[in-house]
Enzyme design. Structure first.
Site, mmCIF file in Angstrom:
data_model
loop_
_atom_site.group_PDB
_atom_site.id
_atom_site.type_symbol
_atom_site.label_atom_id
_atom_site.label_comp_id
_atom_site.label_asym_id
_atom_site.label_seq_id
_atom_site.Cartn_x
_atom_site.Cartn_y
_atom_site.Cartn_z
ATOM 1 N N ASP A 178 -23.947 50.096 47.326
ATOM 2 C CA ASP A 178 -23.823 51.577 46.962
ATOM 3 C C ASP A 178 -23.350 52.487 48.139
ATOM 4 O O ASP A 178 -22.727 53.553 47.785
ATOM 5 C CB ASP A 178 -25.238 52.322 46.636
ATOM 6 C CG ASP A 178 -25.495 51.963 45.297
ATOM 7 O OD1 ASP A 178 -24.722 51.825 44.438
ATOM 8 O OD2 ASP A 178 -26.612 51.386 44.794
ATOM 9 N N HIS A 212 -13.709 33.804 31.531
ATOM 10 C CA HIS A 212 -14.857 33.239 31.783
ATOM 11 C C HIS A 212 -14.727 31.749 32.394
ATOM 12 O O HIS A 212 -15.772 31.567 33.235
ATOM 13 C CB HIS A 212 -15.097 33.103 30.307
ATOM 14 C CG HIS A 212 -15.973 33.998 29.522
ATOM 15 N ND1 HIS A 212 -15.976 34.423 28.239
ATOM 16 C CD2 HIS A 212 -16.136 35.396 30.111
ATOM 17 C CE1 HIS A 212 -16.379 35.669 28.008
ATOM 18 N NE2 HIS A 212 -16.594 36.100 29.058
ATOM 19 N N GLU A 244 -28.460 54.137 51.406
ATOM 20 C CA GLU A 244 -27.402 53.886 50.660
ATOM 21 C C GLU A 244 -26.620 54.923 50.108
ATOM 22 O O GLU A 244 -25.486 54.805 49.123
ATOM 23 C CB GLU A 244 -27.761 53.060 49.291
ATOM 24 C CG GLU A 244 -29.003 53.698 48.657
ATOM 25 C CD GLU A 244 -29.702 52.826 47.577
ATOM 26 O OE1 GLU A 244 -29.263 51.877 47.351
ATOM 27 O OE2 GLU A 244 -31.070 53.086 47.425
ATOM 28 N N CYS A 259 -29.288 44.807 53.231
ATOM 29 C CA CYS A 259 -29.611 43.823 52.277
ATOM 30 C C CYS A 259 -28.719 43.930 51.253
ATOM 31 O O CYS A 259 -28.764 43.040 50.060
ATOM 32 C CB CYS A 259 -31.014 44.527 51.429
ATOM 33 S SG CYS A 259 -30.976 46.072 51.022
#
Length: 843
Positions: free
Chosen positions: A719, A458, A695, A766
């Site tokens: 993707d 974290h 994609e 994108c």
């Protein structure tokens, strides 16, 4: 009183009797939880309205679940939104499984405190298994006294003999599932499972390798040592056990969005080197960057020996008070609005409420330990348990528990770490906690070096988000280094230079000044269009999810919105957004980008991204399942609502609709036809531009056919990478290899751009690759004419575009298509930058 068929429900306290519909909370008022009634109480004790058994007392002691002797199950809930008090002002007078008699005190609460701190004192009294019983009011609304009969509860069953026993048997549900979360049941997935289970009345346990754990306990779940793809058994006991089981199986088998929090490591490959170079230590890169500054060692809190013989009642109160204050502090971090930070501290909040941890601390106090030592002992025992498991990710998550130890001890000792940290210091520590990092950031530190830790911790996530250079796993020899002398932290290359000379320090300062000035200059030139040196316009748009993102993109000089992800409107709610809600959200984004186009992608939900109110069948390969436009075909009403809202935005000419997961032309034609039908219904003559996402490989291979019917094409490299390379981009072990600069991806992009150009259509990107400056020249050379990036990257990418010539970019692209690996492509791109771009760009 009761018999096998009928039972009298008596007033659990005195006050004003209300109908269920008068409860000031729609979940109760509309009967989502079940039928019943409510009382606005005048006294401070909740009494048993009948004889029976305590199913469970809420951990926050604001509610209790009871089972009457006739088998009816009830939720008695004191006040509205009182769970947020975290038990403050409440005292439980009974325990889980306890036998109770009518009129017996169940809960005591501070009437004034609860009234001041909650939304309402009106207390719902809800029958949970209403399908088995009928309720008959004995009297109407008005003043009621404790013990006064209110309802007659009648069983609908034909044979009610042994109702309680048969009810328990019938209400148990079991199922087995493989855990899909990356790294297994570590902190975040365990907290998510706990949250899912809490939505149901049933008691839930997980069984694994002969050991069981209640879903109430985050550390208990982690302690099972469940790894990714391990099979666990889920056991639910309660009236809603069947639906609880399905929800838990889905939660365990669906990777959470937080599993993708490790994805940035693909772009920042961890590197570790043997510490053999003289005067240099090496570590794993957790967050890149370059800084010089003095080393400063930060030590953890150590406690003196406990003298023992403390008064348990006093120490209980001291620890309870500290926990309340720390919870409030953590809750403020959760509500900060920073997504990564909020997700981390939400997990900490769940750990802080863990009964296994709290019981261990309070048991130690009962044995005479002080609050400080009892808390420290309980946490460190849990840490030791996690670290002994054969799971590096779970062992790493023990650091979250150390954070809680540190925070509570600081509160108990009344002494916030009082140290003078030099501005710009490079902090040396065994292993920092997230709260440590936030405190250090406020002190103006320059960077972090940790002997332990990992690149998935974290702290690493937060450091990357805040731009703090950070190395981890540097080893214990880090503490042999002298403090307070100038060093260089080159986290770009995993190096801590211990003895830089004056020339090196001057070089670092010069490089940092150049980087800062370059960013300032880029920002000043962010708003004008980005033209290449041979005057080709490249639109640099922004990926957004909300109006706030769009406003930030506008400030950063974006040429428009290249991708508005609409999923944010559909998640974290119990019903789908209405057409009016959608219209308002979409219109607000257009309004935030005046005179600029906004590309709005239709909902991409399904497969691995599920909605609570849209149950879909479990899938063996969810990424290959019902998602994107396929879901729109399966649930046309969902897509229709969205299309109707999109057709109502103004001006419609600035709205472009983008369809996800298109695999063939018929899908595109069907949506275009539906848009025409919806427009005709309202007399609309104008149509928005309609584009498709490229994609999946089939879309790239059919780009010529798609371009014939689409107005534009937008390539989703995230993707497209995983589908082309057959590697799950969320797989921790493969993330670094899912590289969108792989030659196979570049060939698909080239094929798409060529097909689109033949049909006079433009192509944008994108995906994450658009934000990578190393890829800008290659994408332009392949024919891409719009780059949609995260808002902070707009100025940098525009500056990169202005230093490029498309003819040189085309030559580079043709060369890249001949290479055999992503590594070779990246090396060629670096060489191109060195030879072609101005030095100021690549410094």
């Amino acid at each position: 009183m009761h018999n096998n068929k009928q039972m009298t429900f008596s007033a659990p306290f005195s006050g004003a009797l209300l109908k269920r519909a008068q409860i000031p909370d729609p979940v109760f008022a509309e009967g989502a939880m079940g039928d019943g009634l409510a009382i606005d109480p005048l006294d401070d004790v909740l009494h048993a309205p009948f004889a029976g058994v305590v199913i469970n007392v809420a951990r926050t002691r604001h509610a209790v679940n009871l089972r009457a002797d006739n088998g009816s199950e009830w939720l008695l809930h004191v006040g509205i939104d009182t769970v947020g008090l975290n038990g403050d002002g409440f005292e439980a007078l009974v325990t889980d499984g306890q036998r109770i008699e009518q009129g017996q005190p169940l809960l005591r609460f501070d009437l004034d405190k609860v009234a001041c701190k909650s939304r309402s004192l009106i207390s719902p009294l809800i029958l949970l298994n209403g399908d088995q019983f009928a309720l008959s009011p004995v009297r109407g609304p008005g003043a009621a006294n404790v013990g006064e009969p209110l309802l007659v509860v009648t069983s609908l069953a034909q044979n009610t003999q042994n109702t309680s026993d048969s009810g328990v048997q019938a209400s148990q549900a079991r199922g087995r599932i493989r855990v899909a979360h990356s790294g297994g049941l570590h902190a975040r997935p365990a907290a998510m499972v706990r949250q899912t289970a809490r939505q149901f009345a049933s008691q839930v346990e997980l069984h694994f390798a002969g050991v069981s754990a209640s879903t109430d306990s985050v550390t208990g779940l982690m302690g099972l040592g469940v790894a990714e793809q391990d099979e666990v058994e889920v056991v639910c006991l309660g009236h809603d056990s069947d639906i609880a089981l399905q929800a838990l199986l889905k939660a365990l088998s669906t990777p959470s969005a937080d599993d993708t929090s490790h994805a940035p490591l693909a772009a920042i490959p961890p590197r570790a080197h043997p510490n053999t170079e003289q005067g240099v230590m090496h570590g794993v890169i957790a967050s890149p960057g370059l800084i010089s500054g003095p080393l400063f060692r930060l030590d953890t809190i150590e406690l003196d020996e406990d003298t023992g013989d403390h008064r348990p009642e006093e120490q209980h109160q001291i620890l309870s008070h500290a926990l309340v204050e720390v919870r409030a502090d953590i809750s403020a971090s959760v509500d900060s609005g920073h997504h990564e930070q909020s997700a981390i501290f939400a997990t900490h909040l769940a750990m802080l409420e863990d009964p296994a941890l709290l019981d261990a601390a309070y048991d130690a106090i009962d044995q005479g330990r002080s609050a400080t030592h009892a808390w420290s002992q309980a946490v460190l025992a849990q840490c030791t348990m996690l670290e002994k498991l054969d799971n590096p990710l779970l062992a790493e998550r023990a650091n979250d528990l150390r954070d809680l130890r540190q925070r509570v001890l600081l509160n108990l000792l009344g002494d916030a770490r009082d140290v003078e940290i030099p501005p710009g210091a490079i902090i040396v520590a065994h292993e920092l906690t997230p709260s440590d990092l936030l405190m250090l950031e406020r002190c103006g530190i320059g960077g972090i070096c940790m002997a332990n830790g990992g690149a998935t911790s974290h702290v690493a996530i937060l450091a990357r988000g805040k731009g703090l250079p950070c190395l981890v796993a540097m080893g214990p020899e880090l503490f042999n280094v002298a403090q307070n002398h100038e060093t260089v932290l080159d986290a770009d290359n995993g190096r801590l230079e211990l003895k830089p000379d004056d020339a090196r320090l001057r070089e670092i300062q010069t490089l940092r000044t150049q980087r800062f000035e370059r960013r300032q200059l880029q920002q000043q030139q962010a708003h004008p269009p980005a033209l290449t040196r041979d005057s080709v316009v490249i639109d640099v748009a922004a990926n957004v999810v909300s109006r706030a993102d769009a406003e930030n993109a506008q400030l950063n000089g974006a040429d428009g919105v290249g991708l508005l992800r609409t999923e944010f409107l559909f998640v974290d709610r119990s019903t789908a957004p209405t057409e009016e809600e959608q219209l308002s959200a979409y219109q607000s984004v257009l309004d935030a980008m005046p005179e600029k186009s906004v590309i709005i992608r239709t909902i991409d939900i399904g497969g691995d991204k599920q909605l609570d109110y849209l149950p879909l069948p479990a899938e063996a390969n969810p990424v290959l399942g019902l998602r994107g436009i396929r879901l729109g075909q399966a649930r046309p009403e969902l897509l229709d609502h969205q299309l109707r809202a999109l057709l109502r935005v103004r001006p419609l000419a600035r709205c472009r609709i983008l369809l996800p997961m298109i695999t063939e032309v018929s899908e595109l034609l069907a949506v275009r036809a539906r848009i025409d039908e919806l427009a005709q219904e309202t007399g609309l003559t104008e149509r928005p531009e309609l584009g498709v996402m490229i994609e999946v490989p089939s879309a790239a291979l059919l780009a010529d056919q798609l371009a014939e019917h689409a107005d534009f094409l937008s390539i989703g490299t995230n993707d497209l990478s995983q589908y082309t390379l057959a590697m799950d981009r969320d797989h921790a072990g493969l993330a670094a290899r899912v590289d969108a600069l792989h030659p196979a991806l570049l060939r698909l992009i080239a094929m798409t751009c060529s097909a689109a150009d033949a049909k006079s259509r433009w192509v944008g990107v994108c995906g994450a690759l658009a934000s990578d400056p190393l890829a800008t020249a290659a994408l332009i050379g392949l024919g891409v004419r719009e780059l949609s990036v995260s808002p902070p990257h707009v100025a940098e990418i525009k500056a990169q575009v202005r230093d490029l010539d498309t003819r040189q970019c085309q030559a580079l692209a043709q060369h890249l298509l001949t290479l055999t690996s992503a590594q070779a492509v990246r090396e060629a791109c670096r060489t191109f930058q060195t030879q072609v771009l101005p030095r100021a760009v690549i410094a």
